[in-house]
Scaffold this active site. Sequence first.
Site: not given
Ligand code: ADP
Length: 212
Positions: A13, A87, A126, A170
């Site tokens: 993404k 999400r 990564r 995750r």
């Molecule tokens: P990835 O998509 O690779 O898991 P991100 O950098 O998007 O990583 O997100 C890292 C962490 O941040 C997630 O595992 C979660 O804990 C938190 N997070 C990010 N966006 C959200 C969201 N919209 N709602 C809840 N938690 C979020």
Amino acid sequence: MRIILIGPPGAGKGTQAAAVKLRFPVDHISTGDILRENVRAGSPLGLKAKEFMDSGSLVPDSLIIEMMRERLAKCPAGGFMLDGFPRTVAQAEALDELMKEMSVSIDAAILLEVPDETVVERLCGRRVCSSCGEIFHVTGKPTEADGVCDVCRGPVEQRDDDREEVIRRRLSVYHKDTAPLIEYYEKSGLLRRIDAIDKPGAVKSYLESAGL
Ligand code: ADP
Ligand code: ZN
């Protein structure tokens, strides 16, 4: 243009958002990046979010929705590309409300599809530059010098949540809480599926063919 990017962790993404941004004047908003900045700065939000993030769980909807309400209010007229939000279905409903309040609408929800095993392989290897955000991979795209960013010479590190057991957590959170968004956006006719298993350059061209 107002776009949502959906996909499991490691779907690309962030990489694709950066590429689309070069072609369209959109604001790339990554909830993960905003949260990590807050953790680094030790803000009240960062303190609350850290333990959820480190364990691979979602940060509670109420915190995320408030954070995005503030962030979207600052968004320029050119539009945005949301990376990591919504999400959960509750977040998607809150976003719909926000869009109504702002008298704008979402143009598309892009789903980047990759199988779980590819995600694990990508994320375990990564490495990220903590200064400029450039993304490397130990075998796929190694840095020239160990631990040093090719672009800015900053330190290249592994994210705390890019360890295998956290990656698996995750992924299971993605399937349980985020995958229902696929049906949500299918129903509203906004969903577009993109095969994201190929190399970033190929995925970029699929997005271009889809008009992005
Ligand atoms: P990835 O998509 O690779 O898991 P991100 O950098 O998007 O990583 O997100 C890292 C962490 O941040 C997630 O595992 C979660 O804990 C938190 N997070 C990010 N966006 C959200 C969201 N919209 N709602 C809840 N938690 C979020
Ligand atoms: Zn760098």
